[in-house]
Every structure is written in C-alpha cells, then in structure tokens.
Design a protein around this motif. Structure first.
Motif, short mmCIF file in Angstrom:
data_model
loop_
_atom_site.label_atom_id
_atom_site.label_comp_id
_atom_site.label_asym_id
_atom_site.label_seq_id
_atom_site.Cartn_x
_atom_site.Cartn_y
_atom_site.Cartn_z
N ASP A 14 3.88 -25.07 -10.13
CA ASP A 14 3.58 -25.85 -8.94
C ASP A 14 4.71 -26.88 -8.79
OD1 ASP A 14 2.03 -27.26 -6.87
OD2 ASP A 14 1.68 -28.75 -8.45
N ASP A 16 4.69 -30.24 -6.34
CA ASP A 16 4.31 -31.64 -6.12
C ASP A 16 3.33 -32.12 -7.20
OD1 ASP A 16 5.68 -31.85 -3.47
OD2 ASP A 16 4.24 -30.27 -2.99
N GLY A 17 3.70 -33.18 -7.88
CA GLY A 17 2.85 -33.72 -8.95
C GLY A 17 3.06 -33.02 -10.28
N THR A 18 3.74 -31.87 -10.25
CA THR A 18 3.99 -31.13 -11.49
C THR A 18 5.44 -31.32 -11.93
OG1 THR A 18 2.30 -29.48 -10.97
CG2 THR A 18 4.02 -28.83 -12.54
N ASP A 183 -0.66 -29.25 -11.75
CA ASP A 183 -1.20 -30.58 -12.07
C ASP A 183 -2.62 -30.78 -11.57
OD1 ASP A 183 -0.17 -30.69 -9.35
OD2 ASP A 183 -0.58 -32.84 -9.44
MG MG Z 1 0.54 -30.24 -7.37
#
Ligand code: MG
Length: 229
Positions: A14, A16-18, A183
């Motif tokens: 992934d 975004d955020g990962t 995430d």
């Molecule tokens: Mg994410």
C-alpha cells in the motif's frame, strides 16, 4: 518477525500511510490549506477537500464501483463549479502539492526493504486507492507492478480485493506466493484476507487474518539475504 520469504515471490505495498507517514504529511498540507484559504478569504477549497475525503471513505466502505464518477457527481451537485474545475482542484491538492513533502515523510527501512527484496529476486507490487506513480517517484521508490483503484480495470477501492487480484494477475503470481503490506486492517488486511493473501499491517494488531508490525526494519531483518531466493 517470522516471514518465510522463500515461499513468497511477490510483495505488494500500500502507499499512503504505509510507505510514508501520512499524519505528518497531513499536518503540512493542513498548514498550506489554511494559508491558501486565508489568502482567498474563503473556505471553499477546504470544504471541497473535506467532503471529498469523507465521501471517498464511504465509497470505499460501500465498495462502490466507478467511485470516481459517483464522487464527482456528488461534489458538483453540492459545490457547483463543474466537474472539470472540481477535479482539477482535488488533483492539485490531493496529488500534486503533497509531492515535494513525501520524501521527508518516508518510513524508515522502506528503501532497504525494497533493495533487499529486489536483490532476492522478488517482484515488488504497489496497490493504492489513489494514483501512485508520481508518489513512488517522489519517494525514490521503484515497483515492478503499480495498480491503483482508479485504473479502469479495477475501479473499486479496498477492502474489495479486485486491486490486489489485478496486481497478482499482472505479476503472474498466485495468492499463496504473495504478501500484502499495508497500514489499515479494515482496508489492506481485509483485502488480503478476501484474496487469500497473507497480510502485514503496520501499526496493527496480529489476528487470525493478518500480522501486525511496528517498523519496516523488522520486515527487513526477516527478508532473505542476497541470492537466497
Ligand atoms: Mg494506507
């Protein structure tokens, strides 16, 4: 962390955020947006973006097909201004303006993990609910297969497994040879579970369906040494 890397041929990340700290990026963008609205003397851009993000989450939960068109129609109905200008506004704030800040927010250990996987002959896939290629370039990362929920062949967001299945089809790899790394348990973990793919969830708990971890350097130390694959 106990990962039998020898049995996996494909690692799907992934974005975004990962691959980067999304909270940190959002603070930066919120400051920019506040400045923008103060100069414009109105809050329209902030209102559009807030609604866009909230409605997009709902459309992911609902697994709505053709979600981008549904979302655009909703935004036009509420905010007016036509689909083209609204799309341009959202793309500018969601996709373009964050790019210069991504590298500084990149997660520790990600570059090493990508290097290690590549040297070990693994295929690196990326699956995002947003367009991902420009973000990957900004992060200084390179993947073999890049799939977005906005691709015409997918057209639906996680937790629907269609995107993950598309990555595996393009890579020619089966679910039992694939590991997904994200995430959000309710998005990445659930997509992995439904696709029959082992999933690692950054910052998540370990359950019967996915494995939580806190730092990419844990994954890195468990990766095979060069040539081991
Ligand atoms: Mg994410």
């Amino acid at each position: 962390m106990d990962i039998a890397w020898d049995s996996f041929r494909l690692a799907v990340f992934d974005v975004d955020g990962t691959l980067y700290d999304q909270r940190r990026l959002r603070l930066t963008m919120a400051a920019q947006l506040g400045l923008h609205c103060a100069r414009a003397l109105n809050l329209r851009t902030a209102h559009v973006l807030k609604r866009y993000r909230r409605r997009r989450e709902h459309l992911a939960d609902a697994e709505t097909v053709d979600f981008e068109r549904v979302l655009e129609d909703e935004l036009v109905a509420i905010h007016g201004g036509g689909g083209g200008p609204l799309r341009a506004l959202v793309t500018d704030w969601m996709e373009v303006r964050p790019l210069p800040y991504l590298a500084a927010a990149r997660r520790p250990g990600v570059v090493d993990l990508f290097d290690r996987l590549r040297r070990s002959g693994k295929i690196i896939g990326v699956l995002s609910d947003y367009p991902a290629r420009d973000k990957l370039a900004a992060l200084g990362l390179d993947a073999d297969v890049v799939v977005s929920a906005t691709d015409a062949e997918v057209n639906v967001m996680k937790p629907h497994p269609a995107g993950l299945q598309r990555v595996m089809a393009l890579a020619g790899v089966s679910p039992d040879e694939t590991v997904m790394i994200g995430d959000r348990a309710e998005r990445d973990g659930e997509a992995g579970r439904r696709a029959g793919v082992r999933t690692l969830v950054l910052g998540g708990d370990t359950t019967a369906h996915w494995t939580g971890f806190t730092d990419f350097r844990q994954v890195w130390t468990a990766a095979p040494s060069a040539g081991a694959a």
